[in-house]
Enzyme design. Structure first.
Site, PDB file in Angstrom:
ATOM      1  N   GLU A  68      22.447  38.934  19.891  1.00  0.00           N
ATOM      2  CA  GLU A  68      22.679  37.771  19.040  1.00  0.00           C
ATOM      3  C   GLU A  68      23.838  38.001  18.079  1.00  0.00           C
ATOM      4  OE1 GLU A  68      18.730  36.133  17.376  1.00  0.00           O
ATOM      5  OE2 GLU A  68      18.319  38.189  18.010  1.00  0.00           O
ATOM      6  N   HIS A  71      15.265  33.720  16.706  1.00  0.00           N
ATOM      7  CA  HIS A  71      15.646  34.611  17.807  1.00  0.00           C
ATOM      8  C   HIS A  71      15.510  33.894  19.149  1.00  0.00           C
ATOM      9  CE1 HIS A  71      15.998  38.157  20.330  1.00  0.00           C
ATOM     10  NE2 HIS A  71      14.787  37.955  20.806  1.00  0.00           N
ATOM     11  N   ARG A  82      20.667  29.460  28.331  1.00  0.00           N
ATOM     12  CA  ARG A  82      20.497  28.114  28.899  1.00  0.00           C
ATOM     13  C   ARG A  82      21.286  27.113  28.055  1.00  0.00           C
ATOM     14  NH1 ARG A  82      15.662  30.490  28.413  1.00  0.00           N
ATOM     15  NH2 ARG A  82      15.151  29.242  26.561  1.00  0.00           N
ATOM     16  N   TYR A  97      14.201  40.391  35.167  1.00  0.00           N
ATOM     17  CA  TYR A  97      13.101  39.731  34.455  1.00  0.00           C
ATOM     18  C   TYR A  97      12.595  38.452  35.126  1.00  0.00           C
ATOM     19  CZ  TYR A  97      15.593  35.812  32.180  1.00  0.00           C
ATOM     20  OH  TYR A  97      16.258  34.651  31.914  1.00  0.00           O
ATOM     21  N   GLU A 112      16.222  45.974  19.101  1.00  0.00           N
ATOM     22  CA  GLU A 112      15.461  44.845  18.593  1.00  0.00           C
ATOM     23  C   GLU A 112      14.747  45.311  17.337  1.00  0.00           C
ATOM     24  OE1 GLU A 112      14.655  42.042  22.467  1.00  0.00           O
ATOM     25  OE2 GLU A 112      12.961  43.172  21.652  1.00  0.00           O
ATOM     26  N   ASP A 134      12.686  48.262  19.366  1.00  0.00           N
ATOM     27  CA  ASP A 134      12.412  48.176  20.798  1.00  0.00           C
ATOM     28  C   ASP A 134      13.751  48.140  21.535  1.00  0.00           C
ATOM     29  OD1 ASP A 134      10.774  48.082  23.018  1.00  0.00           O
ATOM     30  OD2 ASP A 134      10.710  45.898  23.063  1.00  0.00           O
ATOM     31  N   ASP A 137       4.401  43.523  23.087  1.00  0.00           N
ATOM     32  CA  ASP A 137       5.564  43.049  22.340  1.00  0.00           C
ATOM     33  C   ASP A 137       5.611  41.528  22.411  1.00  0.00           C
ATOM     34  OD1 ASP A 137       7.837  43.423  20.788  1.00  0.00           O
ATOM     35  OD2 ASP A 137       9.169  43.379  22.516  1.00  0.00           O
ATOM     36  N   ARG A 148      20.109  45.184  28.182  1.00  0.00           N
ATOM     37  CA  ARG A 148      20.200  43.751  28.477  1.00  0.00           C
ATOM     38  C   ARG A 148      20.666  43.471  29.907  1.00  0.00           C
ATOM     39  NH1 ARG A 148      17.021  41.588  24.629  1.00  0.00           N
ATOM     40  NH2 ARG A 148      17.738  42.135  22.537  1.00  0.00           N
ATOM     41  N   GLN A 160      17.732  44.187  32.190  1.00  0.00           N
ATOM     42  CA  GLN A 160      16.730  43.159  31.948  1.00  0.00           C
ATOM     43  C   GLN A 160      17.117  41.818  32.584  1.00  0.00           C
ATOM     44  OE1 GLN A 160      16.101  42.481  27.779  1.00  0.00           O
ATOM     45  NE2 GLN A 160      14.621  40.826  28.095  1.00  0.00           N
ATOM     46  N   LYS A 167      13.180  47.461  29.183  1.00  0.00           N
ATOM     47  CA  LYS A 167      12.497  47.629  27.902  1.00  0.00           C
ATOM     48  C   LYS A 167      11.683  48.919  27.824  1.00  0.00           C
ATOM     49  CE  LYS A 167      13.048  43.506  25.830  1.00  0.00           C
ATOM     50  NZ  LYS A 167      13.493  43.321  24.443  1.00  0.00           N
ATOM     51  N   THR A 221      10.687  52.954  22.888  1.00  0.00           N
ATOM     52  CA  THR A 221      10.425  52.117  21.719  1.00  0.00           C
ATOM     53  C   THR A 221      10.186  53.061  20.554  1.00  0.00           C
ATOM     54  OG1 THR A 221       9.394  50.375  23.060  1.00  0.00           O
ATOM     55  CG2 THR A 221       8.898  50.389  20.700  1.00  0.00           C
ATOM     56  N   THR A 281      11.842  40.583  18.246  1.00  0.00           N
ATOM     57  CA  THR A 281      13.015  40.633  17.374  1.00  0.00           C
ATOM     58  C   THR A 281      12.866  39.710  16.175  1.00  0.00           C
ATOM     59  OG1 THR A 281      14.410  41.090  19.280  1.00  0.00           O
ATOM     60  CG2 THR A 281      15.514  40.342  17.292  1.00  0.00           C
ATOM     61  N   GLU A 290      12.074  45.048  14.730  1.00  0.00           N
ATOM     62  CA  GLU A 290      10.762  44.424  14.771  1.00  0.00           C
ATOM     63  C   GLU A 290       9.830  45.050  13.741  1.00  0.00           C
ATOM     64  OE1 GLU A 290       9.105  44.170  18.680  1.00  0.00           O
ATOM     65  OE2 GLU A 290      11.048  43.980  19.667  1.00  0.00           O
ATOM     66  N   TYR A 346       7.322  37.645  20.859  1.00  0.00           N
ATOM     67  CA  TYR A 346       8.604  36.925  20.846  1.00  0.00           C
ATOM     68  C   TYR A 346       8.442  35.827  19.799  1.00  0.00           C
ATOM     69  CZ  TYR A 346      12.534  34.583  23.416  1.00  0.00           C
ATOM     70  OH  TYR A 346      13.729  34.014  23.819  1.00  0.00           O
TER      71      TYR A 346
END
Length: 407
Positions: free
Chosen positions: A353, A129, A138, A239, A194, A228, A122, A232, A235, A248, A252, A339, A196, A124
């Site tokens: 999001e 996204h 952040r 992670y 997600e 997917d 998978d 959250r 994760q 995750k 899927t 995503t 995809e 990114y």
């Protein structure tokens, strides 16, 4: 060659003669899974077709298998020859009498996973996204990490939990941090999707052999829609420092129908300009994306329309990066885009999001509002792409309904 099919209603929908996606189906009368090609609301039985002399002798055995693996491994010459033959068969009314008996209505078929998933990766690849998540996680730093525009970031997923559309999704449990700080174990409270696009490898490679992005079409058989599912809260705790794992790997979902790359040829469009220029192994002689428009529906209400054409990293670059260290490809490898999100608020391909981490609930009809998935919720992904002469084709939908966590 004709542009229309003798199969009633085929040209009015997303599965006309210009599409012809492959899948695996069975019926109550014949429960053995077998390969078919979709035309309109019918499935042409390729196993039955292969019992005669329609296909060349070296191709016939592939259609007596229970999934697409053998056919996908044959490579582009076989893929193009069969597509040409099927287009002629389903487009010429002179073949109606001999072929109509080989059709099964989609409504009467049971669909199966179309291929055995060998490996699952998978990526990114959406700048929108990645930027959104950077701003959420952040807020006081640059949204994109320093590596993001130099390589397609990805992780290795779990092939064994890739499931076909319609498979119920059991809410996963795991460790998570509470709002007040203490650690607890329990069902995910921030279950997400997600949206995809996935790409299916047909022709493998030897270990130690990188694949150029310009050889993308020599290895990739076709595309499927992918959801997917993502926990959250699980994760977020797990992670650091090695990336996604249990948040995750529980499920899927992919579509029942694999759209051949040749069917997506009219959907090719210029991909976004990359700055800085990538390393040589990621440079494409012809840099292209696919103009796919995805629809995300939550309990029957469309909540988002992510555009795939704007993905920063292309499917060909993902394939090149996945193999540049010499990692081999195998028939049935699946790699997904990550995503798909666009620059607008209604183009976000995850609920993280879309609701801005739960701050902005969305309406899902009849006064219901959601931030993350609740038990009983159903999510359906659809996608369309330009076809020839102003038509549109539709990738096979992906649906899933959330079941309560196991005790």
């Amino acid at each position: 060659m004709t542009d229309t099919s003798w199969v009633e209603g085929a040209e009015a929908g997303p599965y006309g003669l210009a599409h012809l996606p492959y899948g695996v189906f069975s019926t109550a009368k014949d429960p053995a899974p077998r390969i078919g090609v979709r035309i309109g609301d019918q499935i042409l039985d390729l196993r039955a077709l292969a019992t005669g002399t329609f296909f060349l002798p070296w191709i016939r055995p592939a259609f007596h298998e229970h999934d697409l693996g053998g056919f996908m491994a044959m490579g582009p010459p076989a893929w193009r020859l069969v597509r040409h033959q099927l287009t002629e068969l389903l487009g010429d009314a002179r073949h109606r009498d001999q072929s109509a008996t080989l059709l099964t209505p989609v409504a009467k078929a049971r669909m199966h996973l179309p291929f055995q998933v060998a490996d699952y990766v998978d990526f990114y690849a959406s700048e929108d996204h990645a930027t959104n998540l950077g701003r959420l996680f952040r807020p006081d730093a640059e949204p994109l990490l320093p590596n993001w525009k130099h390589l397609p970031v990805g992780y290795h997923g779990r092939a064994g939990t890739v499931v076909p559309s319609g498979t119920p999704i059991t809410r996963p449990s795991g460790q998570r941090k509470t709002k007040d700080g203490p650690l607890e174990f329990g069902p995910s409270a921030r279950l997400d999707i997600e949206a995809e696009v996935g790409f299916v490898v047909g022709v493998g490679t030897e270990l130690g052999t990188p694949v150029s992005p310009d050889d993308f079409a020599e290895h990739v058989f076709g595309a499927v829609l992918v959801n997917d599912w993502s926990a959250r809260d699980i994760q977020a705790w797990e992670y650091v420092p090695l990336g996604p794992f249990l948040g995750k790997s529980f499920a899927t979902s992919i579509g029942h129908w694999v759209t051949p790359l040749d069917a997506l040829a009219p959907a090719r469009t210029t991909a976004p300009v990359q700055d800085p220029e990538p390393f040589a192994y990621l440079k494409e002689a012809e840099r292209f994306a696919y103009d796919l428009s995805i629809s995300v529906s939550w309990n029957g209400t469309e909540v988002s329309r992510p555009p795939f054409a704007g993905m920063y990293w292309t499917p060909a670059q993902m394939l090149a990066h996945m193999t540049v260290n010499g990692a081999s490809l195998r028939t049935g490898d699946l790699y997904a885009s990550g995503t798909v999100s666009g620059p607008e608020a209604d183009q976000r391909g995850s609920f993280l999001e879309l609701t801005w981490s739960g701050r902005d609930p969305v309406s899902v009809g009849e006064g219901e509002r959601r931030t993350f998935l609740e038990d009983g919720d159903t999510v359906v992904l659809n996608a369309t792409a330009p076809g020839p002469n102003g038509t549109r084709i539709g990738l096979g939908e992906v649906s899933g309904t959330i079941l309560p966590a196991l005790a």
